[in-house]
Design an enzyme around this catalytic site. Structure first.
Site, PDB file in Angstrom:
ATOM      1  N   PRO A 173      -6.167  -0.738  10.538  1.00 42.81           N
ATOM      2  CA  PRO A 173      -5.316  -1.928  10.542  1.00 42.81           C
ATOM      3  C   PRO A 173      -4.144  -1.769   9.584  1.00 42.81           C
ATOM      4  CG  PRO A 173      -7.246  -2.321   9.182  1.00 42.81           C
ATOM      5  CD  PRO A 173      -7.407  -0.932   9.772  1.00 42.81           C
ATOM      6  N   GLY A 174      -3.037  -2.436   9.898  1.00 45.64           N
ATOM      7  CA  GLY A 174      -1.901  -2.458   8.960  1.00 45.64           C
ATOM      8  C   GLY A 174      -0.596  -2.149   9.636  1.00 45.64           C
ATOM      9  N   ASP A 198       2.194  -6.959   2.503  1.00 44.16           N
ATOM     10  CA  ASP A 198       1.037  -6.148   2.901  1.00 44.16           C
ATOM     11  C   ASP A 198       1.505  -4.885   3.637  1.00 44.16           C
ATOM     12  OD1 ASP A 198      -1.531  -5.208   3.223  1.00 44.16           O
ATOM     13  OD2 ASP A 198      -2.176  -6.781   4.613  1.00 44.16           O
ATOM     14  N   ARG A 210      -0.242   4.384  -0.690  1.00 50.04           N
ATOM     15  CA  ARG A 210      -1.043   5.497  -0.147  1.00 50.04           C
ATOM     16  C   ARG A 210      -1.217   6.690  -1.082  1.00 50.04           C
ATOM     17  NH1 ARG A 210      -3.326   1.955   2.872  1.00 50.04           N
ATOM     18  NH2 ARG A 210      -2.360   1.508   4.860  1.00 50.04           N
ATOM     19  N   HIS A 240       0.774   3.820   8.130  1.00 52.33           N
ATOM     20  CA  HIS A 240      -0.209   4.764   8.683  1.00 52.33           C
ATOM     21  C   HIS A 240       0.554   5.804   9.494  1.00 52.33           C
ATOM     22  CE1 HIS A 240      -3.760   2.523   7.517  1.00 52.33           C
ATOM     23  NE2 HIS A 240      -3.262   1.426   8.046  1.00 52.33           N
ATOM     24  N   HIS A 245       0.872  -1.179   0.000  1.00 57.16           N
ATOM     25  CA  HIS A 245       0.000   0.000   0.000  1.00 57.16           C
ATOM     26  C   HIS A 245       0.906   1.225   0.000  1.00 57.16           C
ATOM     27  CE1 HIS A 245      -3.661  -2.352   0.811  1.00 57.16           C
ATOM     28  NE2 HIS A 245      -2.859  -3.131   1.513  1.00 57.16           N
ATOM     29  N   ASN A 268      -6.389   0.514  -3.149  1.00 59.90           N
ATOM     30  CA  ASN A 268      -7.282   1.264  -2.240  1.00 59.90           C
ATOM     31  C   ASN A 268      -6.722   2.638  -1.886  1.00 59.90           C
ATOM     32  OD1 ASN A 268      -5.244  -0.027  -0.799  1.00 59.90           O
ATOM     33  ND2 ASN A 268      -6.468  -0.240   1.056  1.00 59.90           N
TER      34      ASN A 268
HETATM   35 ZN   LIG Z   1      -6.038  -7.165   2.223  1.00 55.98          ZN
END
Ligand SMILES: [Zn+2]
Length: 441
Positions: free
Chosen positions: A332-333, A314, A73, A318, A71, A103
């Site tokens: 989460p993350g 993954d 961002r 954040h 991710h 996302n």
């Molecule tokens: Zn996922």
């Protein structure tokens, strides 16, 4: 950046790659020129002068690592990460290609966003940033994207990651498109109605803490459903971040039946358990959640026997403002790019679960094939091949410090952990982007 590839000489390493038959590797000195490996010679042999000379004594050289799941961002949440900062973290972690999850805000459901992400990756010039595409418009789970349009701009992996596609009829139609268009769907397996408000794995620890739980079956039901939809449609499928023992069993059986399914596991799922949530620290909150020792054992066994094809991080940055909230409100993350290799060597190789070359396969050439990057990533270390390479010092031990990350965020759960194995140099498209552990740009 558009600077030309330079010439590089790497001396003193042993090659461990997709053609290796043991972990000892083949000692060789390498020269890289114009983005490719130009020489691969006996150690100490003369080589033409190079712009950059890299010392790799005691190191392994292998194909650059490939992460199927990050991710970054950007666009939309640059406070937590940008494509450039995430690419730098990737390069420091030994990755020469990363698949960017969709996302973002806006999400990857149009060619404009997909091309923006790829272009920002090119500008950063630290690793190949491969945009995934959404399965449904806005990741809302209602209408399929125009797969052919995104495929035409190079997207091969489609996912609504962050959520699973809940509607089985929609998923069936998506798989029919995937089969006909030769693209791959990657599912985040989570039946949403079973996980509302959940903050951690549903089990003994969760009951003791009095927190709402995320049951293993919420993942397993979707794994099972999608395996059956693959059987029905003849399509293939990739399962993201599997976390439970039963999921591994389901995938093992599907592969035995000849279905074209692949799967990944994240380092935190094979190294940490739900007990970590005992201090209510949101740094350990992740989706799917940390599970039990039995799940860890099953994931390690699945990686060892090839049921799980790939280790994917993954990587989910954040910003502190977001992550340092009460457990039920924090997103989460956790970070993953810079610790993945060390965690895999420490927890999979040193424990005797896997050989070094099997771990490198799960981090490089196997994910390269799943992402359809295998014409340029995860290649053998040989003359004529694209110079996407990582030099790893397998003997180096180091302690994880959040202030040393290249990420904009600090949310690693491994603060203070000592890991074995560290990236010394990373070469991307023939340029040394990490030298002695430091990014050069
Ligand atoms: Zn996922």
């Amino acid at each position: 950046m558009t600077d030309r590839p330079s010439s590089i000489v790497v001396r003193g390493a042993r090659i461990v790659d997709s053609t290796s038959t043991d972990d000892a590797g083949r000692p060789a000195d390498l020269r890289v020129e114009d983005g490719r490996i130009s020489h691969c010679v006996e150690p100490g042999s003369p080589l033409p002068e190079a712009d950059t000379n890299l010392d790799a004594a005691g190191c392994i050289v292998t194909s650059g690592l490939v992460d199927l799941h990050v991710h970054l961002r950007e666009p939309g949440r640059e406070e937590s990460e940008t494509i450039e900062s995430g690419s730098r973290a990737a390069a420091r972690g030994g990755f020469t290609a990363v698949v960017a999850m969709p996302n973002t805000e806006p999400p990857h459901d149009s060619r404009v966003v997909v091309e923006f992400v790829r272009e920002q990756g090119r500008r950063a010039g630290l690793c190949e940033v491969v945009p995934s595409g959404c399965i449904t418009i806005g990741r809302a789970g209602e209408h399929l994207v125009t797969f052919a349009e995104l495929r035409d701009v190079g997207v091969r992996l489609f996912t609504d990651d962050g959520s699973g596609v809940q509607d089985p009829q929609l998923m069936r139609r998506a798989l029919e498109y995937a089969r006909d268009l030769d693209i791959t769907l990657a599912q985040h397996c989570e039946v949403a109605s079973l996980t509302r408000g959940a903050v951690m794995h549903e089990g003994a620890c969760c009951s003791r803490l009095g927190l709402p739980g995320w049951p293993a079956v919420a993942e397993e039901l979707m794994v099972h459903r999608d395996i059956e939809l693959c059987r029905l449609t003849g399509a293939g499928m990739h399962f993201l971040h599997l976390s439970t023992a039963r999921s591994v069993e389901l995938v093992r059986a599907a592969k035995a039946d000849g279905l074209k399914v692949t799967a990944e596991a994240a380092p935190h799922h094979f190294t940490l358990t739900d007990e970590a949530l005992g201090g209510f620290d949101p740094v350990f909150k992740v989706n799917p959640p940390l599970r039990t020792p039995a799940d860890i054992a099953a994931l390690r066994a699945g990686l060892a026997d090839g049921t799980i094809d790939a280790i994917a991080t993954d990587h989910a940055p954040h910003a502190p403002r977001l992550k340092e909230q009460p457990l039920d409100e924090a997103p989460p993350g956790m970070l993953g790019l810079e610790t993945a290799l060390g965690l895999a060597l420490t927890h999979l190789v040193d424990t005797g679960s896997m050989s070094l070359r099997a771990v490198l396969g799960a981090l490089s050439w196997r994910p390269a094939r799943i992402a359809r990057l295998d014409d340029r990533q995860g290649r053998p270390v040989a003359v004529g091949e694209p110079a996407n390479l990582v030099v790893v010092d397998p003997a180096a031990t180091w302690t994880v410090r959040p202030d040393e990350t290249a990420s904009r965020s600090r949310n690693t759960p491994y603060v203070g952990h000592t890991l074995r194995g560290r990236v010394r140099h990373t070469i991307f498209e023939g340029r040394a982007v990490v030298v002695d552990g430091t990014a050069t740009r």
